[in-house]
Design an enzyme around this catalytic site. Structure first.
Site, PDB file in Angstrom:
ATOM      1  N   HIS A   8       0.855  -1.193   0.000  1.00 18.71           N
ATOM      2  CA  HIS A   8       0.000   0.000   0.000  1.00 18.71           C
ATOM      3  C   HIS A   8       0.890   1.243   0.000  1.00 18.71           C
ATOM      4  CE1 HIS A   8      -4.048   1.826   1.151  1.00 18.71           C
ATOM      5  NE2 HIS A   8      -3.209   2.851   1.279  1.00 18.71           N
ATOM      6  N   HIS A  10       1.236   4.924  -2.287  1.00 19.32           N
ATOM      7  CA  HIS A  10       0.812   5.828  -3.349  1.00 19.32           C
ATOM      8  C   HIS A  10       2.056   6.454  -3.972  1.00 19.32           C
ATOM      9  CE1 HIS A  10      -3.522   5.802  -2.299  1.00 19.32           C
ATOM     10  NE2 HIS A  10      -3.066   5.572  -1.079  1.00 19.32           N
ATOM     11  N   HIS A 188      -9.821   1.223  -0.750  1.00 24.13           N
ATOM     12  CA  HIS A 188      -9.701   1.845   0.566  1.00 24.13           C
ATOM     13  C   HIS A 188     -11.064   1.816   1.257  1.00 24.13           C
ATOM     14  CE1 HIS A 188      -5.990   3.242  -1.126  1.00 24.13           C
ATOM     15  NE2 HIS A 188      -5.740   4.132  -0.182  1.00 24.13           N
ATOM     16  N   GLU A 191     -10.984   3.482   6.907  1.00 29.73           N
ATOM     17  CA  GLU A 191     -10.029   4.452   7.448  1.00 29.73           C
ATOM     18  C   GLU A 191     -10.821   5.594   8.085  1.00 29.73           C
ATOM     19  OE1 GLU A 191      -6.216   7.164   5.923  1.00 29.73           O
ATOM     20  OE2 GLU A 191      -7.753   6.535   4.495  1.00 29.73           O
ATOM     21  N   ASP A 269       1.881   3.915   3.116  1.00 29.88           N
ATOM     22  CA  ASP A 269       0.845   4.781   2.556  1.00 29.88           C
ATOM     23  C   ASP A 269       1.462   5.943   1.763  1.00 29.88           C
ATOM     24  OD1 ASP A 269      -1.724   5.584   2.006  1.00 29.88           O
ATOM     25  OD2 ASP A 269      -2.209   6.256   4.025  1.00 29.88           O
ATOM     26  N   ASP A 270       1.735   7.053   2.439  1.00 27.91           N
ATOM     27  CA  ASP A 270       2.362   8.238   1.844  1.00 27.91           C
ATOM     28  C   ASP A 270       3.489   8.667   2.792  1.00 27.91           C
ATOM     29  OD1 ASP A 270       0.138   8.762  -0.260  1.00 27.91           O
ATOM     30  OD2 ASP A 270      -0.956   8.760   1.644  1.00 27.91           O
TER      31      ASP A 270
END
Length: 324
Positions: A8, A10, A188, A191, A269-270
């Site tokens: 996961h 981005h 997603h 969350e 994630d980021d």
């Protein structure tokens, strides 16, 4: 260093701030307002995070920009011990969602992936991702981009963005289109939308993985369903803490979910937005829950089993995960 599998990530969200600042300077684009005094991405809440994320994508305007971005991201991931990663790629940011433009961007990303694998030993596979808050119609265009370029490298389709916009069923056409093209599916959920959004996603979309999914812990029957159906959660603990999904690491439900038989994995994630790395995630999990090398060894094998890659790639990566 433990070899790691990440599911996961981005691609645009993994862009180092310095890379984006330099690229903006090259193009005479002023995005100085998205950085703090230390040069980090600056935002106050999830809504502002999305705005800063999209602003940071503004300098990414050509296939060459994405080639350079991919090299920068994969070099950093390899430094963290990642041997296999799957990146969410957004045609909305790579050519404005146009299929013809996407066909220009994709080879540049793949070229960088090949170069990074040869240089750093890290393998990348791509997951085309629709942006939820851009709406179902735009998602259809994204799904067409995915379907028309699906192969053994571009292996998945997903849904990201503002989870509270619309319902999963609004995107059923896009997921059906991607599935017919042979793509593996993730979305997603859980969350920000609560356990009910995880359930709604499973009911409406033929996904085999859920991005985040941590709010499922509030619904015991849903947790049982995740475990029984073998749905894999792409959990990003540092992201959840940084954005306030959970108040702190001790409150994170990843260990509870795992103990109840749910397949959990760990990703960033980021990462620059949340001041994290894969090593930092592992360190905090070890400090908080007492997880040992045995736990991380098992965790990575769960991730590899859920990876959207072919069997030949899976076997090759499995050898890298073997203990000395």
């Amino acid at each position: 260093m433990i070899p790691k599998v990440e599911l996961h990530l981005h691609l645009e969200g993994a862009a180092p701030p310095a890379f984006i600042r330099d690229l903006a300077r090259e193009k005479s684009i002023d995005i100085s307002g998205i950085f703090d005094d230390q040069g980090h991405y600056a935002y106050r809440d999830f809504a502002e995070f999305l705005k800063v994320y999209e602003a940071a994508c503004e300098p990414l305007q050509t296939p060459e920009d994405f080639r350079r971005l991919t090299l920068a991201v994969l070099e950093q991931s390899a430094e963290e011990g990642v041997v296999y990663t799957e990146a969410f790629l957004s045609p909305d940011f790579c050519g404005g969602g146009d299929v013809a433009a996407w066909r220009d961007y994709l080879p540049a990303i793949r070229d960088a992936a090949d170069q990074a694998e040869a240089t750093h030993g890290i393998t990348l596979r791509g997951i085309v991702t629709a942006i939820r808050h851009f709406g179902p119609d735009q998602a259809r265009q994204t799904a067409l981009c995915a379907a028309e370029t699906a192969d053994d490298w571009l292996t998945g389709f997903g849904l990201a963005g503002a989870e509270t916009v619309g319902m999963p069923g609004d995107f059923a056409w896009s997921f059906d289109c991607a599935k017919e093209a042979g793509l593996r599916l993730t979305a997603h959920a859980g969350e920000w939308g609560g356990a009910q959004m995880v359930r709604a996603t499973l009911d409406a979309l033929p996904v085999e993985r859920i991005g985040h999914g941590v709010q499922a812990i509030d619904d015991p029957a849903l947790v049982d369903r995740l475990a029984e159906d073998g749905i894999t959660l792409e959990v990003c603990p540092g992201s959840n803490v940084a954005l306030g999904v959970v108040p702190n690491w001790a409150a994170h439900p990843i260990a509870k979910l795992r103990n109840k038989g749910v397949k959990v994995t760990v990703s960033t994630d980021d990462p620059p937005f949340f001041h994290t790395t894969m090593r930092r995630e592992y360190d905090r999990l070890s400090e908080t829950f007492g997880w040992t090398e045995d736990d991380f060894f098992a965790l990575n094998h769960v991730a590899l089993a859920a990876a959207f890659c072919d069997d030949a790639t899976r076997k090759r990566i499995a050898k890298k995960l073997e203990r000395p």
